[in-house]
Design a protein around this motif. Structure first.
Motif, PDB file in Angstrom:
ATOM      1  N   ASP B   8      82.509  29.079  33.311  1.00  0.00           N
ATOM      2  CA  ASP B   8      81.889  28.778  32.034  1.00  0.00           C
ATOM      3  C   ASP B   8      80.408  29.114  31.956  1.00  0.00           C
ATOM      4  O   ASP B   8      79.620  28.660  32.765  1.00  0.00           O
ATOM      5  N   ILE B   9      80.069  29.917  30.959  1.00  0.00           N
ATOM      6  CA  ILE B   9      78.682  30.315  30.782  1.00  0.00           C
ATOM      7  C   ILE B   9      78.233  29.910  29.381  1.00  0.00           C
ATOM      8  O   ILE B   9      78.378  30.666  28.436  1.00  0.00           O
ATOM      9  N   PRO B  10      77.751  28.705  29.230  1.00  0.00           N
ATOM     10  CA  PRO B  10      77.233  28.315  27.923  1.00  0.00           C
ATOM     11  C   PRO B  10      75.968  29.123  27.592  1.00  0.00           C
ATOM     12  O   PRO B  10      75.293  29.583  28.493  1.00  0.00           O
ATOM     13  N   ASN B  11      75.673  29.257  26.304  1.00  0.00           N
ATOM     14  CA  ASN B  11      74.640  30.213  25.890  1.00  0.00           C
ATOM     15  C   ASN B  11      73.317  29.585  25.491  1.00  0.00           C
ATOM     16  O   ASN B  11      72.863  28.645  26.125  1.00  0.00           O
ATOM     17  N   ASP B  12      72.730  30.122  24.445  1.00  0.00           N
ATOM     18  CA  ASP B  12      71.403  29.647  24.081  1.00  0.00           C
ATOM     19  C   ASP B  12      71.438  28.601  22.969  1.00  0.00           C
ATOM     20  O   ASP B  12      70.679  28.661  22.022  1.00  0.00           O
ATOM     21  N   LYS B  13      72.370  27.653  23.094  1.00  0.00           N
ATOM     22  CA  LYS B  13      72.391  26.515  22.184  1.00  0.00           C
ATOM     23  C   LYS B  13      71.835  25.307  22.913  1.00  0.00           C
ATOM     24  O   LYS B  13      71.577  25.366  24.117  1.00  0.00           O
ATOM     25  N   ALA B  14      71.681  24.214  22.180  1.00  0.00           N
ATOM     26  CA  ALA B  14      71.288  22.969  22.838  1.00  0.00           C
ATOM     27  C   ALA B  14      72.318  22.635  23.911  1.00  0.00           C
ATOM     28  O   ALA B  14      73.503  22.863  23.701  1.00  0.00           O
ATOM     29  N   ILE B  15      71.878  22.084  25.045  1.00  0.00           N
ATOM     30  CA  ILE B  15      72.860  21.881  26.116  1.00  0.00           C
ATOM     31  C   ILE B  15      73.965  20.935  25.729  1.00  0.00           C
ATOM     32  O   ILE B  15      75.075  21.071  26.210  1.00  0.00           O
ATOM     33  N   LEU B  16      73.649  19.976  24.882  1.00  0.00           N
ATOM     34  CA  LEU B  16      74.713  19.070  24.433  1.00  0.00           C
ATOM     35  C   LEU B  16      75.885  19.873  23.892  1.00  0.00           C
ATOM     36  O   LEU B  16      77.048  19.558  24.138  1.00  0.00           O
ATOM     37  N   ILE B  17      75.574  20.928  23.174  1.00  0.00           N
ATOM     38  CA  ILE B  17      76.614  21.770  22.592  1.00  0.00           C
ATOM     39  C   ILE B  17      77.153  22.757  23.624  1.00  0.00           C
ATOM     40  O   ILE B  17      78.360  22.977  23.725  1.00  0.00           O
ATOM     41  N   SER B  18      76.254  23.315  24.401  1.00  0.00           N
ATOM     42  CA  SER B  18      76.677  24.315  25.404  1.00  0.00           C
ATOM     43  C   SER B  18      77.729  23.754  26.346  1.00  0.00           C
ATOM     44  O   SER B  18      78.697  24.423  26.678  1.00  0.00           O
ATOM     45  N   LYS B  40      66.950  15.911  27.913  1.00  0.00           N
ATOM     46  CA  LYS B  40      67.041  15.797  26.458  1.00  0.00           C
ATOM     47  C   LYS B  40      68.200  16.646  25.959  1.00  0.00           C
ATOM     48  O   LYS B  40      68.275  17.836  26.270  1.00  0.00           O
ATOM     49  N   PRO B  41      69.102  16.089  25.166  1.00  0.00           N
ATOM     50  CA  PRO B  41      70.275  16.850  24.721  1.00  0.00           C
ATOM     51  C   PRO B  41      69.923  18.046  23.847  1.00  0.00           C
ATOM     52  O   PRO B  41      70.704  18.990  23.761  1.00  0.00           O
ATOM     53  N   GLU B  42      68.726  18.031  23.214  1.00  0.00           N
ATOM     54  CA  GLU B  42      68.374  19.130  22.317  1.00  0.00           C
ATOM     55  C   GLU B  42      67.838  20.344  23.091  1.00  0.00           C
ATOM     56  O   GLU B  42      67.696  21.425  22.534  1.00  0.00           O
ATOM     57  N   LEU B  43      67.492  20.134  24.348  1.00  0.00           N
ATOM     58  CA  LEU B  43      66.929  21.211  25.153  1.00  0.00           C
ATOM     59  C   LEU B  43      67.879  22.396  25.200  1.00  0.00           C
ATOM     60  O   LEU B  43      69.091  22.224  25.350  1.00  0.00           O
ATOM     61  N   HIS B  44      67.344  23.590  25.052  1.00  0.00           N
ATOM     62  CA  HIS B  44      68.228  24.751  25.066  1.00  0.00           C
ATOM     63  C   HIS B  44      68.711  25.058  26.475  1.00  0.00           C
ATOM     64  O   HIS B  44      67.985  24.867  27.448  1.00  0.00           O
ATOM     65  N   ALA B  45      69.926  25.531  26.537  1.00  0.00           N
ATOM     66  CA  ALA B  45      70.556  25.739  27.845  1.00  0.00           C
ATOM     67  C   ALA B  45      69.768  26.724  28.688  1.00  0.00           C
ATOM     68  O   ALA B  45      69.736  26.633  29.915  1.00  0.00           O
ATOM     69  N   SER B  46      69.129  27.680  28.040  1.00  0.00           N
ATOM     70  CA  SER B  46      68.371  28.688  28.786  1.00  0.00           C
ATOM     71  C   SER B  46      67.183  28.076  29.519  1.00  0.00           C
ATOM     72  O   SER B  46      66.699  28.622  30.507  1.00  0.00           O
ATOM     73  N   LYS B  47      66.737  26.912  29.059  1.00  0.00           N
ATOM     74  CA  LYS B  47      65.551  26.285  29.662  1.00  0.00           C
ATOM     75  C   LYS B  47      65.901  25.411  30.861  1.00  0.00           C
ATOM     76  O   LYS B  47      65.011  24.810  31.464  1.00  0.00           O
ATOM     77  N   LEU B  48      67.161  25.337  31.203  1.00  0.00           N
ATOM     78  CA  LEU B  48      67.566  24.489  32.321  1.00  0.00           C
ATOM     79  C   LEU B  48      67.070  25.063  33.637  1.00  0.00           C
ATOM     80  O   LEU B  48      67.079  26.269  33.842  1.00  0.00           O
ATOM     81  N   THR B  49      66.637  24.161  34.524  1.00  0.00           N
ATOM     82  CA  THR B  49      66.261  24.626  35.864  1.00  0.00           C
ATOM     83  C   THR B  49      67.515  24.677  36.734  1.00  0.00           C
ATOM     84  O   THR B  49      68.531  24.074  36.409  1.00  0.00           O
ATOM     85  N   GLU B  50      67.401  25.410  37.834  1.00  0.00           N
ATOM     86  CA  GLU B  50      68.514  25.494  38.791  1.00  0.00           C
ATOM     87  C   GLU B  50      68.985  24.101  39.198  1.00  0.00           C
ATOM     88  O   GLU B  50      70.180  23.839  39.327  1.00  0.00           O
ATOM     89  N   ASP B  51      67.978  23.261  39.396  1.00  0.00           N
ATOM     90  CA  ASP B  51      68.246  21.903  39.851  1.00  0.00           C
ATOM     91  C   ASP B  51      69.111  21.147  38.843  1.00  0.00           C
ATOM     92  O   ASP B  51      70.099  20.506  39.210  1.00  0.00           O
ATOM     93  N   ASP B  52      68.733  21.254  37.557  1.00  0.00           N
ATOM     94  CA  ASP B  52      69.492  20.580  36.505  1.00  0.00           C
ATOM     95  C   ASP B  52      70.945  21.038  36.522  1.00  0.00           C
ATOM     96  O   ASP B  52      71.871  20.228  36.445  1.00  0.00           O
ATOM     97  N   VAL B  53      71.096  22.352  36.617  1.00  0.00           N
ATOM     98  CA  VAL B  53      72.441  22.922  36.570  1.00  0.00           C
ATOM     99  C   VAL B  53      73.298  22.374  37.697  1.00  0.00           C
ATOM    100  O   VAL B  53      74.448  21.967  37.488  1.00  0.00           O
ATOM    101  N   SER B  54      72.725  22.319  38.886  1.00  0.00           N
ATOM    102  CA  SER B  54      73.532  21.852  40.014  1.00  0.00           C
ATOM    103  C   SER B  54      73.838  20.366  39.871  1.00  0.00           C
ATOM    104  O   SER B  54      74.917  19.900  40.244  1.00  0.00           O
ATOM    105  N   LYS B  55      72.889  19.627  39.280  1.00  0.00           N
ATOM    106  CA  LYS B  55      73.142  18.194  39.061  1.00  0.00           C
ATOM    107  C   LYS B  55      74.296  17.994  38.080  1.00  0.00           C
ATOM    108  O   LYS B  55      75.170  17.151  38.291  1.00  0.00           O
TER     109      LYS B  55
END
Lengths: 92, 128
Positions: B8-18, B40-55
């Motif tokens: 799964d590769i969510p895109n450039d939407k808010a992560i809540l949606i991605s 923050k749920p409104e944060l765009h998925a592209s702005k996620l750090t590696e750390d966030d993703v793994s968490k």
């Protein structure tokens, strides 16, 4: 909506009695019952029930996976013989 | 584009949606996950750090059945119903609604496309 856990599963008391009596005597005869509303509890596994469908009794052998269902789910009440004029139904 | 649990590769939407692009994760579960790590749920998925993703991946791994695993679980449950021969199983087998809905009309989701029966009342011309 599901049934409240507080009350526990509903089983016809008479039916439980019958199963208990059979297990004490060590026999596993088919048990005739009209109680389609009874939940199948783990103690019923391995017994055969004759479940009434309003007309006749259907033989239901209780296996482990059936626990939690009601006896009535295994004894169909309707007969569907197909629509008139339909020659061959294509299987699923 | 971050990549979470396999394909799964969510895109450039808010992560809540991605996150809801993952099968088995809806808005509710997505919200719960994000609250747990404090993003923050409104944060765009592209702005996620590696750390966030793994968490996020860790939490999903720990608590939720997702994608293939979930699909397998569901089809196993249906197979079980068919196997024990209960009413719900029979309905699944016949491809009719399982939860007591009417079938005289509607029920098209389960029954599929209309099969016109010639000569039946109300059928004036044959629709294709």
């Amino acid at each position: 909506m599901g049934r409240s856990l507080k009350k526990g599963p509903f089983v016809e008391p008479k039916l439980v009695q019958k199963v208990v009596r059979q297990s004490q005597m060590g026999i596993k005869d088919p048990i005739k019952t009209w109680s389609r509303r009874s939940t199948i509890v783990p103690e019923f596994v391995g017994y055969t029930f004759m479940v009434h469908n309003g007309k006749m009794f259907h033989k239901v052998f209780v296996s482990e996976e059936m626990v939690g269902h009601k006896l009535g789910e295994f004894s169909m009440t309707r007969t569907f013989r197909g629509h008139s004029g339909v020659k061959k139904e294509v299987e699923e | 584009m971050p990549r979470i649990v396999g394909v799964d590769i969510p895109n450039d939407k808010a992560i809540l949606i991605s996150l809801t692009y993952i099968h088995g994760i809806g808005k509710f579960v997505a919200g719960k996950i994000l609250k747990e790590i404090g993003i923050k749920p409104e944060l765009h998925a592209s702005k996620l750090t590696e750390d966030d993703v793994s968490k996020i991946a860790q939490i999903i791994d720990r608590d939720y059945a997702v994608e293939g695993q979930l699909r397998r679980q569901v089809s196993q449950d249906i197979a079980r119903l068919k196997d024990i021969g209960c009413y719900r199983g029979l309905r699944h087998r016949k491809g009719l609604p399982v939860r007591g809905q009417k079938t005289q009309s509607n029920a098209r989701t389960r029954k599929g496309k209309r099969k016109t029966v010639a000569g039946k009342k109300g059928v004036k011309e044959i629709r294709t």
